[in-house]
Design a protein around this motif. Structure first.
Motif, mmCIF file in Angstrom:
data_model
loop_
_atom_site.group_PDB
_atom_site.id
_atom_site.type_symbol
_atom_site.label_atom_id
_atom_site.label_comp_id
_atom_site.label_asym_id
_atom_site.label_seq_id
_atom_site.Cartn_x
_atom_site.Cartn_y
_atom_site.Cartn_z
ATOM 1 N N ALA A 1 6.105 -12.580 -14.791
ATOM 2 C CA ALA A 1 7.032 -12.367 -13.685
ATOM 3 C C ALA A 1 6.364 -12.661 -12.343
ATOM 4 C CB ALA A 1 7.568 -10.934 -13.710
ATOM 5 N N PHE A 2 5.064 -12.351 -12.234
ATOM 6 C CA PHE A 2 4.346 -12.635 -10.990
ATOM 7 C C PHE A 2 4.246 -14.143 -10.770
ATOM 8 C CE2 PHE A 2 0.328 -13.396 -8.671
ATOM 9 C CZ PHE A 2 0.626 -12.718 -7.499
ATOM 10 N N ILE A 3 3.864 -14.881 -11.796
ATOM 11 C CA ILE A 3 3.750 -16.341 -11.672
ATOM 12 C C ILE A 3 5.111 -16.950 -11.357
ATOM 13 C CG2 ILE A 3 3.269 -18.473 -12.941
ATOM 14 C CD1 ILE A 3 1.123 -16.913 -14.503
ATOM 15 N N ALA A 4 6.153 -16.475 -12.059
ATOM 16 C CA ALA A 4 7.491 -17.049 -11.893
ATOM 17 C C ALA A 4 8.113 -16.723 -10.542
ATOM 18 C CB ALA A 4 8.406 -16.555 -13.014
ATOM 19 N N SER A 5 7.533 -15.783 -9.810
ATOM 20 C CA SER A 5 8.108 -15.402 -8.522
ATOM 21 C C SER A 5 7.849 -16.434 -7.430
ATOM 22 C CB SER A 5 7.551 -14.037 -8.079
ATOM 23 O OG SER A 5 6.175 -14.147 -7.711
ATOM 24 N N PHE A 6 6.932 -17.354 -7.668
ATOM 25 C CA PHE A 6 6.565 -18.314 -6.625
ATOM 26 C C PHE A 6 7.549 -19.488 -6.586
ATOM 27 C CE2 PHE A 6 2.754 -15.893 -7.189
ATOM 28 C CZ PHE A 6 2.229 -15.804 -5.905
ATOM 29 N N PRO A 7 7.721 -20.097 -5.428
ATOM 30 C CA PRO A 7 8.661 -21.214 -5.283
ATOM 31 C C PRO A 7 8.393 -22.331 -6.289
ATOM 32 C CG PRO A 7 7.868 -20.497 -3.132
ATOM 33 C CD PRO A 7 7.055 -19.762 -4.150
ATOM 34 N N SER A 8 9.457 -22.843 -6.867
ATOM 35 C CA SER A 8 9.468 -23.972 -7.818
ATOM 36 C C SER A 8 8.873 -23.636 -9.173
ATOM 37 C CB SER A 8 8.756 -25.208 -7.238
ATOM 38 O OG SER A 8 7.355 -25.143 -7.400
ATOM 39 N N MET A 9 8.419 -22.405 -9.379
ATOM 40 C CA MET A 9 7.890 -22.013 -10.685
ATOM 41 C C MET A 9 9.034 -21.515 -11.557
ATOM 42 S SD MET A 9 4.690 -22.741 -10.747
ATOM 43 C CE MET A 9 4.233 -21.936 -12.273
ATOM 44 N N GLY A 10 9.594 -22.421 -12.357
ATOM 45 C CA GLY A 10 10.704 -22.069 -13.232
ATOM 46 C C GLY A 10 10.248 -21.258 -14.434
ATOM 47 N N ASP A 11 11.214 -20.828 -15.253
ATOM 48 C CA ASP A 11 10.919 -19.961 -16.391
ATOM 49 C C ASP A 11 9.902 -20.586 -17.345
ATOM 50 O OD1 ASP A 11 12.764 -18.297 -15.299
ATOM 51 O OD2 ASP A 11 14.324 -18.637 -16.800
ATOM 52 N N PHE A 12 10.206 -21.774 -17.841
ATOM 53 C CA PHE A 12 9.350 -22.370 -18.866
ATOM 54 C C PHE A 12 8.038 -22.868 -18.276
ATOM 55 C CE2 PHE A 12 8.364 -25.570 -22.245
ATOM 56 C CZ PHE A 12 8.230 -24.652 -23.280
ATOM 57 N N LYS A 13 8.090 -23.390 -17.059
ATOM 58 C CA LYS A 13 6.872 -23.855 -16.387
ATOM 59 C C LYS A 13 5.897 -22.691 -16.214
ATOM 60 C CE LYS A 13 5.441 -26.002 -12.012
ATOM 61 N NZ LYS A 13 5.932 -26.550 -10.721
ATOM 62 N N SER A 14 6.420 -21.535 -15.835
ATOM 63 C CA SER A 14 5.569 -20.350 -15.661
ATOM 64 C C SER A 14 4.974 -19.903 -16.985
ATOM 65 C CB SER A 14 6.388 -19.210 -15.042
ATOM 66 O OG SER A 14 6.875 -19.565 -13.776
#
Length: 384
Positions: A154-167
């Motif tokens: 959830a922390f990684i995915a919170s950043f701009p352009s970091m989508g679900d699967f990419k995170s």
């Protein structure tokens, strides 16, 4: 792992074990994600090579993950020397990548993802800004503090352009290091390929079930992982398992395998179309490689950590609160004895600058605050 088992994982001649024309001519990945060529490279050349300080490991993995292309990483090493956060210089990296981009593709087709729409027209330059933002927000330190895999996600995915699967893919690459030590059976994020594959496997029923329970696909993947041996026996199949301990497939491997089922079905059963994504083509062809195969596949040294034997099951997608990314601190002021910083945000104009308490900023972006303090006060910031 025996030579026969190794050959089954890294086949030199696919025609020797299948007469299936699709398997002979189309590109498919290993059953185990960790055995893919790129994963093996991340382990041996990105994680295990270089400083083992957590901040340096995280920097290398995030940088590699941006492009997920071995040749781009090798170019950076050739032109810049050892890849370190300590010596990172944005202008140098941009110049080297710009030179490479004149004649080569920086990204792989399989993993290219849009970057944040920030200061530059070039995606790779904005990706470098994203890399800096992750590092400035103490990604390495935060990852070591999280008590569960889904909180790290959830922390990684919170950043701009970091989508679900990419995170999730970045998290998996980081999991090959000692920076985080969670079980591979804690948590999974179904990517578009797995969603399509599940649609082809279960038809409209899984799409209908997802309307009632949005996490049904996660539950199905976990069921497959937990009952895999039962179904191998039922079907008369034998999976030798991974490494000397004959490890079964983890959640990421099951998710990975469902993607391959989706790919195979596009050619073998073109009339079965997933209602959600409608993926029906399979363009990438496979030809035998003359490159030498490793004597034995390399498993991450970090996998021996005792914490990885403890499963902390999470069967839901965690809620992610997207954050703005700080570009710089413009100035500061004192209000009722408290210091506030005027913050300029990536992708926004000066009229969107906001005043934020320095204590809050220091929790999220300690390096940015510290740099500002050194510039204006000649010393590091310290919490009163």
């Amino acid at each position: 792992m025996t030579a026969v088992e190794l050959e089954s994982l890294f086949p030199r001649d696919v025609c020797s074990w299948t007469q299936d024309e699709i398997m002979q001519t189309k590109f498919f990945c290993n059953t185990y994600r960790v055995l893919d060529k790129t994963s093996q490279y991340i382990i041996t050349q990105v994680i295990q090579k270089g400083s083992q300080e957590p901040v340096e490991i995280v920097f290398r993995v995030v940088l590699f993950n941006i492009f997920t292309k071995i040749e781009t990483w090798q170019w950076l090493e050739k032109r810049l020397g050892p890849i370190t956060w300590k010596d990172y210089n944005r202008e140098s990296y941009m110049n080297v990548l710009e030179e490479r981009a004149q004649t080569h593709t920086l990204y792989t087709g399989a993993f290219q993802s849009p970057g944040p729409k920030w200061d530059y027209p070039e995606t790779y330059k904005n990706h470098l800004l994203l890399l800096e933002t992750l590092m400035d927000n103490d990604l390495a330190g935060k990852l070591q503090m999280f008590k569960s895999m889904e909180k790290a996600y959830a922390f990684i995915a919170s950043f701009p352009s970091m989508g679900d699967f990419k995170s999730y893919q970045l998290l998996l690459n980081l999991s090959y290091s000692s920076v985080i030590n969670f079980s591979g059976n804690d948590f999974v994020v179904p990517g578009i390929g797995a969603v399509s594959g599940l649609g082809k496997m279960f038809g409209k029923s899984i799409e209908n079930a997802a309307k009632v329970d949005p996490n049904i696909r996660i539950a199905v993947i976990r069921y497959m992982m937990e009952t895999q041996q039962q179904h191998f026996r039922r079907l008369g199949l034998h999976l030798s398992g991974l490494g000397p301990n004959h490890l079964p497939m983890e959640l990421a491997d099951i998710e990975h395998a469902i993607c391959e089922v989706d790919k195979y079905a596009r050619k073998a059963h073109p009339w079965i179309v997933d209602n959600k994504n409608g993926r029906s083509e399979l363009r990438r062809k496979w030809t035998p490689s003359s490159e030498p195969y490793p004597a034995t596949p390399v498993l991450p040294e970090a996998w021996s950590h005792a914490r990885r034997n403890i499963t902390r099951r999470c069967n839901i997608m965690p809620s992610v609160q997207k954050r703005w990314a700080v570009e710089k601190i413009v100035t500061h002021r004192v209000v009722k004895g408290r210091i506030e910083c005027n913050v300029h945000w990536y992708g926004y104009s000066a009229k969107d600058d906001t005043w934020e308490p320095v204590e809050t900023l220091f929790e999220d972006i300690p390096d940015v605050v510290d740099d500002y303090w050194k510039k204006y006060f000649g010393k590091s910031y310290s919490v009163a």
